[in-house]
Write a protein that holds these residues in place. Sequence first.
Motif, PDB file in Angstrom:
ATOM      1  N   UNK A 101       0.839  -1.210   0.000  1.00 23.71           N
ATOM      2  CA  UNK A 101       0.000   0.000   0.000  1.00 23.71           C
ATOM      3  C   UNK A 101       0.868   1.252   0.000  1.00 23.71           C
ATOM      4  N   UNK A 102       1.914   1.222   0.809  1.00 27.89           N
ATOM      5  CA  UNK A 102       2.804   2.378   0.892  1.00 27.89           C
ATOM      6  C   UNK A 102       3.568   2.574  -0.423  1.00 27.89           C
ATOM      7  N   UNK A 103       3.974   1.482  -1.050  1.00 27.62           N
ATOM      8  CA  UNK A 103       4.692   1.577  -2.325  1.00 27.62           C
ATOM      9  C   UNK A 103       3.798   2.178  -3.396  1.00 27.62           C
ATOM     10  N   UNK A 106       3.357   5.881  -2.740  1.00 27.20           N
ATOM     11  CA  UNK A 106       4.564   6.643  -3.061  1.00 27.20           C
ATOM     12  C   UNK A 106       4.700   6.841  -4.562  1.00 27.20           C
ATOM     13  N   UNK A 107       4.512   5.764  -5.334  1.00 27.23           N
ATOM     14  CA  UNK A 107       4.673   5.860  -6.784  1.00 27.23           C
ATOM     15  C   UNK A 107       3.609   6.758  -7.398  1.00 27.23           C
ATOM     16  N   UNK A 108       2.390   6.657  -6.903  1.00 26.32           N
ATOM     17  CA  UNK A 108       1.310   7.490  -7.439  1.00 26.32           C
ATOM     18  C   UNK A 108       1.571   8.964  -7.150  1.00 26.32           C
ATOM     19  N   UNK A 109       2.041   9.271  -5.937  1.00 22.08           N
ATOM     20  CA  UNK A 109       2.360  10.653  -5.590  1.00 22.08           C
ATOM     21  C   UNK A 109       3.512  11.174  -6.441  1.00 22.08           C
ATOM     22  N   UNK A 112       2.300  10.866 -10.526  1.00 18.79           N
ATOM     23  CA  UNK A 112       0.982  11.369 -10.909  1.00 18.79           C
ATOM     24  C   UNK A 112       0.112  10.333 -11.593  1.00 18.79           C
ATOM     25  N   UNK A 113       0.485   9.049 -11.473  1.00 17.44           N
ATOM     26  CA  UNK A 113      -0.258   7.970 -12.108  1.00 17.44           C
ATOM     27  C   UNK A 113      -0.983   7.132 -11.054  1.00 17.44           C
ATOM     28  N   UNK A 114      -1.712   6.123 -11.505  1.00 18.12           N
ATOM     29  CA  UNK A 114      -2.399   5.193 -10.610  1.00 18.12           C
ATOM     30  C   UNK A 114      -1.661   3.849 -10.688  1.00 18.12           C
ATOM     31  N   UNK A 115      -0.919   3.544  -9.639  1.00 15.92           N
ATOM     32  CA  UNK A 115      -0.087   2.339  -9.630  1.00 15.92           C
ATOM     33  C   UNK A 115      -0.742   1.227  -8.825  1.00 15.92           C
ATOM     34  N   UNK A 273       6.839  13.185  -0.110  1.00 20.22           N
ATOM     35  CA  UNK A 273       7.565  12.087  -0.750  1.00 20.22           C
ATOM     36  C   UNK A 273       8.602  11.502   0.199  1.00 20.22           C
ATOM     37  N   UNK A 274       9.393  12.354   0.844  1.00 21.95           N
ATOM     38  CA  UNK A 274      10.425  11.856   1.753  1.00 21.95           C
ATOM     39  C   UNK A 274       9.813  11.146   2.956  1.00 21.95           C
TER      40      UNK A 274
END
Length: 441
Positions: A101-103, A106-109, A112-115, A273-274
């Motif tokens: 869930x965290x990954x 992070x990737x979506x933030x 800007x995509x839906x991962x 992000x950090x």
Amino acid sequence: MANNLKVEVPTLSKGVLISKINATLSSVENANAEITVDFSDLLPWANAAKEEVVDFFLLSTFVYGIDRFIPRRPNSTDGWAREINVLLPVFKVEVWKSAVDQVEGLLSFLTGDYWKVKFYKNSLQLPAEDLGGFYKQNFKQINLFSGGLDSLIGLIDSLENSNDPVLFVSHYDPTMGGPKKDQDTLAPELETKYGKLFVRLPSVKVFLSQTSLSNRETTCRSRSLLFLGLSALIAEPLRRNVLVPENGTVSVNYPLSPSRRSACSTRTTHPTFLSRLMDIWKILGIGITVQNPYWNKTKGEMVANCKNKTFLQQIIPTSNSCGKRGHRSHWDYGHASHCGVCMPCIYRQASLQTIADNTSYGNNINKLIWKTKKGQDVGALLDFLKENVSKNNIKFELIANGLQDYERINEYMKLIERTRIELISWIKKGGNSSVRSKGGL
């Protein structure tokens, strides 16, 4: 339609790591690509690091390759956000499942995509290679080294009056010119100045080496994750933390208008992000931290407080901040090192008002037509300066752009106010009457 991908287990041969992507995209079926990493200098670090750290580095290369592989416009629902479902190989599957869930967040933030991410067992076997004694010395920390002005100031501040060396790491994509040349140009001068205190790991080549598609995506926000994945691989075996020098204004990606929210190309040091990155590393048991000591400083304040301004002034032209140097056909002076009118160039010029700036700029703000593509950043800037922005407006935009560090919201708000003052001062100093009028000055 979602973009469904699987990254095959990487193969390592003659110091080159290759990961293959098989995909069904919105715009094409049976697409494929390859991600290549020059692993020759990284193999000893991968052997010395925990498997979770190697996993994180490899994941960062996978994400970078995927980001470059899928063109946004034909593979998104709105011209920007892509739906990406991907199956990734990792060594510690169960550990990564606990962080999925965290990954994804992070990737979506970040991009800007839906991962949506799933994991399977990575069977890659790395040949044994010990970390040389040279890299076992008592490093003060690990610094990211980009070749930009903020990175340079962070380097100078870290090395001035230090008794311990700092290890600098970087990566580059050979299909995107600029950063490696900047780093290679700066390095000899830094070695001359700081001697053995300046230790640089050779810049690591990571790129999409093959793709069945005719176009590659150019926004590549995921390079932030790649930078930090690389830093983790180097820092964890040494038990040292990572310093990422970047001015606070760029870190929070403050938009010049609501339409420009999230428009900046990087979120490497965005507080959200950090924070999310640290949450993932905690789950994975990666006991290092990433710090940006300039989170509450404008670029001008970084310059003003540099611990060796004399040396900084000498070396400023060697650093590069420009975000659009690949578009020289639109420059009035094509041999310049910077375009002069993109937002990174604008922040750079505004920050250097108290120090001699011998940088060459390809365009001047007084010769722009605001509605043209070349003048759009300056036009947006002048509209922003003309607007009567309240403290509450600033806070709203910071939150709308992803800031979740509410305890520091007032400090970030004051940071943006000081940034406006810097920019206004620069426009008053260098702008003609038309420019000043458009900016309400």
